[in-house]
Scaffold this active site. Sequence first.
Site, mmCIF file in Angstrom:
data_model
loop_
_atom_site.group_PDB
_atom_site.id
_atom_site.type_symbol
_atom_site.label_atom_id
_atom_site.label_comp_id
_atom_site.label_asym_id
_atom_site.label_seq_id
_atom_site.Cartn_x
_atom_site.Cartn_y
_atom_site.Cartn_z
ATOM 1 C CG ASN A 40 -1.758 1.203 1.402
ATOM 2 O OD1 ASN A 40 -2.470 1.564 0.456
ATOM 3 N ND2 ASN A 40 -1.721 1.849 2.553
ATOM 4 C CG HIS B 238 -0.469 6.277 4.635
ATOM 5 N ND1 HIS B 238 -1.858 6.289 4.670
ATOM 6 C CD2 HIS B 238 -0.063 7.177 5.546
ATOM 7 C CE1 HIS B 238 -2.259 7.158 5.577
ATOM 8 N NE2 HIS B 238 -1.191 7.712 6.120
ATOM 9 C CD GLU C 56 -3.990 -10.365 9.773
ATOM 10 O OE1 GLU C 56 -2.834 -9.866 9.896
ATOM 11 O OE2 GLU C 56 -4.188 -11.532 9.371
ATOM 12 C CB ALA D 139 7.277 11.084 -1.511
ATOM 13 C CD GLU D 140 1.214 9.608 -2.643
ATOM 14 O OE1 GLU D 140 0.488 8.837 -3.283
ATOM 15 O OE2 GLU D 140 0.759 10.572 -1.994
HETATM 16 C C1 GAR Z 1 -2.571 8.983 -2.920
HETATM 17 O O1 GAR Z 1 -2.131 10.200 -2.382
HETATM 18 C C2 GAR Z 1 -2.372 7.848 -1.934
HETATM 19 O O2 GAR Z 1 -1.201 7.992 -1.192
HETATM 20 C C3 GAR Z 1 -3.599 7.988 -1.074
HETATM 21 O O3 GAR Z 1 -4.624 8.250 -1.999
HETATM 22 C C4 GAR Z 1 -4.096 9.005 -3.097
HETATM 23 C C5 GAR Z 1 -4.531 8.349 -4.390
HETATM 24 O O4 GAR Z 1 -4.141 9.109 -5.501
HETATM 25 N N1 GAR Z 1 -3.840 6.810 -0.308
HETATM 26 C C6 GAR Z 1 -4.260 6.830 0.961
HETATM 27 O O5 GAR Z 1 -4.540 7.842 1.564
HETATM 28 C C7 GAR Z 1 -4.391 5.446 1.616
HETATM 29 N N2 GAR Z 1 -4.551 5.584 3.043
HETATM 30 P P1 GAR Z 1 -4.109 8.487 -6.969
HETATM 31 O O6 GAR Z 1 -5.472 7.831 -7.220
HETATM 32 O O7 GAR Z 1 -3.893 9.669 -7.870
HETATM 33 O O8 GAR Z 1 -2.980 7.499 -7.042
#
Ligand code: GAR
Length: 208
Positions: free
Chosen positions: A108, A110, A148, A180-181
């Site tokens: 995942n 985050h 979990e 980052a992501e």
């Molecule tokens: C992203 O920023 C991801 O990190 C977050 O949702 C966004 C999805 O963007 N996820 C969470 O918050 C999970 N807890 P995207 O659809 O453009 O990839």
Amino acid sequence: MLKILVCVSGGGTNLQAIIDGIAQGTITNTEVVRVISNNKNAYALERAKNAGIDAVCVSPKDYTDREQFNEAFLQAVTGAEPDLIVLAGFLVVIPEKMIKAYPNQIINIHPSLIPSFCGTGYYGLKVHEGALERGVKVTGATVHFVDEGTDTGPIILQKAVAVEEGDTPEILQKRVMEQAEWQIMPRAIDLIANGKVSVRNGKVWLSE
Ligand code: GAR
């Protein structure tokens, strides 16, 4: 070849980073076998179709209860026979049965430096609102295995991003995605695809 299945709920920019990473060779030994969205209007589904990837919607709205939805979702996952399941902005709680069926095979992304601003209620913009409210000077993103708990699994990669004066949750979200992501998610997949990630005693060990 690592067969990955990507679960999405919204815009799909992380999915796009994965598609581009495979096309450009920064992610190797990897093929996206299916994209699943819980939301039929997710733009991520368009991105998958544009890349010629099998894209399906499994929405809780189409099922009478959670049990039935979980079962349909699990079937859509197992039917693609993935080696790795990637949650890329997937805003659905993963059924326990699925977590048990795929130990250390679900990752995942985050948008914070776990263990800050994570857990129940912290997703999307809410994470960045929390960080700005607390006045942190550094935030970032984390890729982790799913267990979990909520955001409690072994951490694979993290990257820090500076908070700047005048940031709004939207501005900060964009910077965290760009800096980052979109970097650590493709990198984590490439490491896994090349056998460089192992989990021992609840922690990730990387060999590069
Ligand atoms: C992203 O920023 C991801 O990190 C977050 O949702 C966004 C999805 O963007 N996820 C969470 O918050 C999970 N807890 P995207 O659809 O453009 O990839």
